[in-house]
Motif scaffolding. Structure first.
Motif, short mmCIF file in Angstrom:
data_model
loop_
_atom_site.label_atom_id
_atom_site.label_comp_id
_atom_site.label_asym_id
_atom_site.label_seq_id
_atom_site.Cartn_x
_atom_site.Cartn_y
_atom_site.Cartn_z
N MET A 1 -27.51 -39.69 -15.86
CA MET A 1 -28.65 -38.80 -15.62
C MET A 1 -29.46 -38.65 -16.90
O MET A 1 -28.92 -38.34 -17.96
CB MET A 1 -28.18 -37.42 -15.14
CG MET A 1 -29.29 -36.46 -14.81
SD MET A 1 -28.65 -34.90 -14.17
CE MET A 1 -30.17 -34.00 -13.94
N GLU A 2 -30.77 -38.91 -16.80
CA GLU A 2 -31.63 -38.83 -17.96
C GLU A 2 -31.80 -37.37 -18.40
O GLU A 2 -31.92 -36.47 -17.56
CB GLU A 2 -33.00 -39.42 -17.65
CG GLU A 2 -33.00 -40.92 -17.45
CD GLU A 2 -32.68 -41.66 -18.75
OE1 GLU A 2 -33.11 -41.19 -19.83
OE2 GLU A 2 -31.98 -42.68 -18.67
N PRO A 3 -31.79 -37.11 -19.71
CA PRO A 3 -32.00 -35.74 -20.18
C PRO A 3 -33.42 -35.27 -19.91
O PRO A 3 -34.34 -36.07 -19.77
CB PRO A 3 -31.72 -35.84 -21.69
CG PRO A 3 -32.03 -37.26 -22.04
CD PRO A 3 -31.63 -38.06 -20.82
N GLU A 4 -33.58 -33.96 -19.83
CA GLU A 4 -34.92 -33.39 -19.68
C GLU A 4 -35.75 -33.68 -20.92
O GLU A 4 -35.22 -33.90 -22.01
CB GLU A 4 -34.83 -31.87 -19.48
CG GLU A 4 -34.19 -31.44 -18.18
CD GLU A 4 -34.14 -29.93 -18.06
OE1 GLU A 4 -34.19 -29.43 -16.93
OE2 GLU A 4 -34.05 -29.25 -19.11
N VAL A 5 -37.06 -33.66 -20.74
CA VAL A 5 -37.99 -33.85 -21.85
C VAL A 5 -38.82 -32.58 -22.00
O VAL A 5 -39.34 -32.04 -21.02
CB VAL A 5 -38.91 -35.05 -21.62
CG1 VAL A 5 -39.95 -35.15 -22.74
CG2 VAL A 5 -38.09 -36.34 -21.54
N VAL B 1 -34.63 -33.78 -24.72
CA VAL B 1 -35.35 -34.61 -25.67
C VAL B 1 -36.67 -33.93 -26.02
O VAL B 1 -37.37 -33.43 -25.13
CB VAL B 1 -35.62 -36.01 -25.09
CG1 VAL B 1 -36.47 -36.84 -26.05
CG2 VAL B 1 -34.30 -36.72 -24.79
N ARG C 1 -32.64 -35.19 -30.47
CA ARG C 1 -33.31 -36.45 -30.15
C ARG C 1 -34.80 -36.19 -30.03
O ARG C 1 -35.24 -35.36 -29.24
CB ARG C 1 -32.76 -37.02 -28.85
CG ARG C 1 -33.38 -38.38 -28.48
CD ARG C 1 -32.82 -38.89 -27.18
NE ARG C 1 -33.57 -40.07 -26.71
CZ ARG C 1 -33.41 -40.61 -25.52
NH1 ARG C 1 -32.52 -40.12 -24.67
NH2 ARG C 1 -34.13 -41.66 -25.17
#
Length: 300
Positions: free
Chosen positions: A1-5, A33, A79
């Protein structure tokens, strides 16, 4: 799952650096991020061997690097994405908002007339963005701030969050944002509803205290019922409820001192022209703390 931006828009101002610090704190809190975005319409395409003295983008790159240095000192493990965009600011920020959990921008204390005349970028983005936009003033430090704190005999309120509530329709997005923000900070949430007394609360000699009291009681019950499912979903969040018998704009601004974050709703509209309601507009220009404007079906 991609991290929130979490995206912050940079323009080189002290306000945008304050927004970068706020966004970095929020990104770390959410394990997200952080994207440092600067949009410049004159951004030039460059080859890999462009000499420094012919680098047309040096100023834009330096602006982002300064923000990076600012936040990296306090968040060494965060990040971070550096993003230079060849575009005008408003469309670039609106595109970035769509792919972000929220967007942070610097905010100046402009009057309503000044902001419209000067074409304030923050105001236009807030009025059109489909995601929450957080506006941060210069000097933000993460601690509660309010006018009048210089006097030693003025007690400093305990840190808390404030959410401005309207009761004309659903406000799920606003309450979801406010309760989540309070839970992540382990701080109490103060729900404020401002409403003028109806004509039935007045008598020839002035305000009828019984009628006014009954009106406030009924509004208080509706407000608590609106909050009930969210209090059940976030049992660890302490909630205070206030109904103020005054203009909603005044009620919210008067409740903001001491808050670390003020959340207000903005009604979604299909019209091209940006539209920010009077309560959100007042909060943007008068509240000292960061202000989150959340697009919802119901504006405060």
């Amino acid at each position: 799952m991609e991290p929130e931006v979490i995206t912050v828009g940079l323009d080189g101002s002290a306000e945008s650096l304050a927004a970068a610090r706020w966004a970095a704190d929020e990104a770390e809190r959410r394990r997200a991020v952080l994207r440092l975005l600067h949009a410049w319409i004159l951004l030039a395409a460059e080859g890999p061997d462009t000499p420094p003295d012919r680098d047309q983008n040096a100023g834009a790159r330096r602006l982002v690097e300064e923000a990076l240095d600012e936040v990296r000192a306090d968040h060494p493990d965060l990040r971070i994405i550096e993003d230079l965009v060849g575009s005008e600011a408003v469309p670039a920020l609106l595109r970035a908002a769509e792919g972000s959990r929220l967007l942070a921008l610097g905010s100046r204390a402009l009057t309503a007339w000044e902001s419209y005349v000067l074409g304030d970028v923050s105001l236009e983005v807030v009025g059109r963005a489909g995601r929450p936009v957080v506006l941060v003033r210069e000097g933000w430090s993460g601690r509660p701030a309010f006018r009048g704190a210089e006097a030693e005999d003025v007690p400093v309120p305990a840190p808390h969050l404030v959410v401005g509530m309207g009761l004309k329709g659903p406000c799920d997005a606003l309450l979801s944002f406010a309760f989540d923000a309070a839970a992540r900070r382990d701080l109490p949430l103060h729900a404020v509803h401002g409403v003028a007394l109806p004509v039935t609360a007045y008598a020839p000699w002035g305000i009828d205290p019984d009628a006014a009291g009954q009106f406030v009681k009924e509004r208080d019950e509706v407000l608590r019922e609106t909050l009930r499912p969210w209090r059940e979903r976030f049992p660890g969040v302490e909630v205070a409820v206030t109904v103020r018998t005054e203009n909603p704009t005044r009620a919210l601004v008067h409740s903001a001192p001491g808050a670390v974050l003020l959340a207000v709703g903005r009604r979604r509209r299909r019209a091209f022209a940006p539209r920010v309601g009077p309560v959100a507009h007042a909060a943007m220009h008068h509240a000292v703390c960061p202000v989150a404007v959340v697009p919802d079906e119901e504006a405060a």
